[in-house]
Design a protein around this motif. Structure first.
Motif, PDB file in Angstrom:
ATOM      1  N   ARG A 501       0.807  -0.786  -0.263  1.00  0.00           N
ATOM      2  CA  ARG A 501       0.269  -0.190  -0.144  1.00  0.00           C
ATOM      3  C   ARG A 501       1.249   1.369   0.010  1.00  0.00           C
ATOM      4  O   ARG A 501       0.153   2.591  -0.414  1.00  0.00           O
ATOM      5  CB  ARG A 501      -1.018  -0.109   1.310  1.00  0.00           C
ATOM      6  N   VAL A 505       1.717   2.225  -7.682  1.00  0.00           N
ATOM      7  CA  VAL A 505       1.278   1.383  -8.445  1.00  0.00           C
ATOM      8  C   VAL A 505       0.380   2.242  -9.231  1.00  0.00           C
ATOM      9  O   VAL A 505       0.354   2.561  -9.056  1.00  0.00           O
ATOM     10  CB  VAL A 505      -0.274   0.377  -7.570  1.00  0.00           C
ATOM     11  N   THR A 507      -2.224   0.738 -12.838  1.00  0.00           N
ATOM     12  CA  THR A 507      -2.546   0.280 -12.815  1.00  0.00           C
ATOM     13  C   THR A 507      -2.756   0.521 -14.688  1.00  0.00           C
ATOM     14  O   THR A 507      -2.805   1.603 -15.206  1.00  0.00           O
ATOM     15  CB  THR A 507      -4.015  -0.520 -12.701  1.00  0.00           C
ATOM     16  N   GLN A 519      -8.027   1.263 -10.600  1.00  0.00           N
ATOM     17  CA  GLN A 519      -7.642   2.898  -9.501  1.00  0.00           C
ATOM     18  C   GLN A 519      -8.011   2.662  -8.733  1.00  0.00           C
ATOM     19  O   GLN A 519      -7.866   3.147  -7.555  1.00  0.00           O
ATOM     20  CB  GLN A 519      -6.931   3.150 -10.237  1.00  0.00           C
ATOM     21  N   LEU A 522      -8.488   0.199  -5.150  1.00  0.00           N
ATOM     22  CA  LEU A 522      -7.441   0.794  -4.391  1.00  0.00           C
ATOM     23  C   LEU A 522      -7.052   2.071  -3.825  1.00  0.00           C
ATOM     24  O   LEU A 522      -6.631   2.040  -2.775  1.00  0.00           O
ATOM     25  CB  LEU A 522      -6.273   0.152  -6.145  1.00  0.00           C
ATOM     26  N   PHE A 527      -4.758   2.882  -0.894  1.00  0.00           N
ATOM     27  CA  PHE A 527      -3.367   2.630  -1.629  1.00  0.00           C
ATOM     28  C   PHE A 527      -3.216   4.300  -1.668  1.00  0.00           C
ATOM     29  O   PHE A 527      -4.055   4.926  -2.290  1.00  0.00           O
ATOM     30  CB  PHE A 527      -3.762   2.338  -2.725  1.00  0.00           C
ATOM     31  N   VAL A 530      -1.171   6.141  -6.801  1.00  0.00           N
ATOM     32  CA  VAL A 530      -2.181   5.069  -7.560  1.00  0.00           C
ATOM     33  C   VAL A 530      -2.158   6.014  -8.369  1.00  0.00           C
ATOM     34  O   VAL A 530      -3.154   6.997  -9.149  1.00  0.00           O
ATOM     35  CB  VAL A 530      -3.445   4.158  -6.633  1.00  0.00           C
ATOM     36  N   ASN A 532      -3.097   5.489 -13.138  1.00  0.00           N
ATOM     37  CA  ASN A 532      -3.752   4.510 -14.571  1.00  0.00           C
ATOM     38  C   ASN A 532      -3.055   5.131 -16.047  1.00  0.00           C
ATOM     39  O   ASN A 532      -2.250   6.149 -16.040  1.00  0.00           O
ATOM     40  CB  ASN A 532      -5.193   5.008 -15.562  1.00  0.00           C
TER      41      ASN A 532
END
Length: 546
Positions: A501, A505, A507, A519, A522, A527, A530, A532
């Motif tokens: 977390r 990240v 996605t 997204q 999360l 998270f 994040v 995209n």
């Protein structure tokens, strides 16, 4: 009042027509060195390819028409040799009789247009080398094709003319190779969109050679700077144009930073009673206010109308342009408006970019996808520029974006546009709507976007980042982003505990929608960072060098 106009293509004839509408008593005379007037230069490639059979369709007006309808005298085959601002005179040569004479003006409008840039290449003056600029050059190219029946051709340059000639030469059954001196095709597109277009062309078996220049032209071959020899019976030099300014330089008329004639927003030059318009002038950007040189037929007609209005006492003013352009390439449409990513960064903007892949209408009405790249200013949240590569409906969307940028629309306003909807024309949420939603989410709702280029750099630097492919396993196995792991959308809620977390990240899915959905999941589960992937895996894959 006596109004003289130098040049009788788009700008000059537009100026004369508007002047006549304002003042029915003025004497209006146009001098044109060429023999064709008021023609559609943008239609010439399609005459060469045979789509337009009669070139007369591109030259619907002649001097008789202008005399009859506007009471304007148009003299073709007359070259203006010099301008004397002190005496308000021009020296004119009748190219038919070689007679030279003086004519006097009260107001002078210069619409001398532009000429092809001729690079210093051995053999560039050969019979099989062509520059497409006017009606006669189009006739010459078509006559050459009919007489010589060339099998192979080389086109130098990937601007509008270069690509339009590619399509039309191929329509004549000619094998064509395109040579581009830059590291990307199409000057009006950013590198990622240019690569997307290039990869689409490679699928059509188009021969494209980048980072190359022609050094020698022979009757049957062309030699490049790396000594590559290409078979070529004919060469089209689509190397751009330069403004015709020789005449005005000698008269002391000021030249701008773009090396075109400097005018104000009323088309006035630095010399009283001398105006200029069309492809010989520099204009300015609606966004930055800075000078630009954009020789387009639409701009020429507009600036010509303003010049004709002002010389007869009107109040029209030029409002700037967005460098909007569009061209057709086989079944594709390519359009752009406003600032590119590169230009926006050079101007000092902190920008937000998104890539949106959506069909122009539903699949049950045979809709085809278009890729929209939009650039917004993070500070003001205004749209700065848009580029589109697609098929049908590109013209409609680019014109919507032109209007939005012109009137300073912010990203959150796009969703609220009441755009026309019916299945034969669009989807319920139009690609324009989606573009606004993506940008608004990124700027205002913590739905961050990362571009393919940014992600690639992070991977190459071995940055600590988690890349999640949210597609089904079969799609992941076929192709995926480097260093990504496959967690399908349907399994994410059960599998998210395998992710850190506190680590960034990224996605992604095929085109962005499911990537955004994961997204959201999360972010809603704590998270912190994040992203995209903009345009999803499809744009990631199709905007890479092959």
């Amino acid at each position: 009042m006596r109004i003289l106009v130098i040049g009788a293509v788009a700008a000059g004839t537009s100026a004369a027509a508007k002047a006549r509408r304002n003042d029915d008593n003025a004497e209006i005379v146009i001098y044109e060195r060429d023999k064709d007037i008021s023609y559609s230069g943008c239609g010439l490639p399609y005459y060469i390819g045979g789509e337009i059979e009669d070139i007369g369709e591109l030259t619907p007006r002649d001097p008789i028409f202008f005399k009859k309808k506007y009471n304007v005298d148009v003299f073709t085959g007359y070259e203006v040799l010099n301008i004397n601002p002190d005496l308000k005179q021009i020296t004119v040569k009748n190219l038919h009789t070689k007679e030279v004479f003086i004519d006097n003006y009260d107001k002078l409008i210069i619409a001398t247009g532009a000429k092809p840039f001729i690079p210093n290449i051995e053999g560039v003056d050969k019979e099989n080398v062509f520059f497409l600029r006017n009606v006669q050059s189009a006739r010459n190219i078509r006559n050459y094709i009919e007489r010589k029946k060339p099998k192979d051709a080389v086109i130098a340059g990937t601007g509008f003319i270069g690509f339009e000639m590619l399509e039309n030469l191929m329509a004549d059954g000619i094998n064509v190779t395109i040579v581009e001196m830059q590291n990307k095709i199409t000057p009006n597109l950013d590198e990622d969109m240019a690569l997307f277009l290039e990869n689409a062309l490679l699928k059509k078996k188009i021969n494209i050679i980048k980072n190359s220049t022609i050094t020698k032209i022979d009757d049957e071959t062309v030699t490049l700077n790396d000594n590559t020899v290409l078979k070529s019976d004919m060469v089209i030099m689509a190397t751009g144009v330069r403004p015709n300014t020789e005449l005005v330089r000698e008269a002391g008329i000021e030249i701008g930073v773009t090396k075109a004639i400097k005018v104000n927003n009323k088309m006035q030059t630095n010399i009283t009673d001398i105006y200029a318009c069309g492809d010989c002038i520099e204009t300015f950007s609606t966004i930055t206010g800075k000078p630009v040189y954009r020789p387009l037929g639409s701009t020429a007609n507009k600036t010509g109308r303003i010049a004709g209005d002002v010389v007869t006492g009107g109040a029209l003013e030029y409002k700037g342009n967005l460098s909007t352009g569009i061209f057709k390439l086989f079944d594709m449409s390519i359009a752009s408006t406003g600032l590119s990513e590169k230009e926006a960064l050079e101007e000092g903007y902190e920008i937000q970019i998104c890539h949106n892949i959506k069909p122009d209408k539903p699949s049950y009405f045979h809709g085809k996808e278009m890729v929209i790249k939009a650039i917004a200013d993070k500070k003001t949240q205004k749209i700065l520029g848009v580029q589109i590569v697609g098929y049908e409906g590109v013209d409609k969307r680019i014109d919507v974006f032109v209007t939005l940028i012109t009137y300073g629309a912010k990203v959150d306003e796009l969703f609220h546009l009441d755009l026309a909807y019916a299945p034969p024309f669009s989807t319920t949420k139009d690609p324009v709507h989606y573009t606004g939603m993506i940008l608004d989410n990124a700027l205002n709702h913590n739905r961050k976007i990362i571009t393919s280029e940014e992600l690639t750099k992070l991977v190459e630097k071995d940055e600590k980042i988690q890349i999640v492919d949210t597609r089904v396993s079969k799609q992941y196995d076929e192709a995926h982003v480097d260093n990504s792991e496959n967690i399908p959308h349907s399994k994410l809620r059960k599998s998210m505990e395998t992710l850190d977390r506190d680590c960034a990240v990224v996605t992604y899915c095929n085109k962005g929608v499911t990537g955004n959905a994961t997204q959201n999941i999360l972010i809603n589960h704590g998270f912190k960072e994040v992203y995209n992937l903009s345009g999803g895996h499809k744009f990631y894959k199709e905007s890479k060098s092959k």
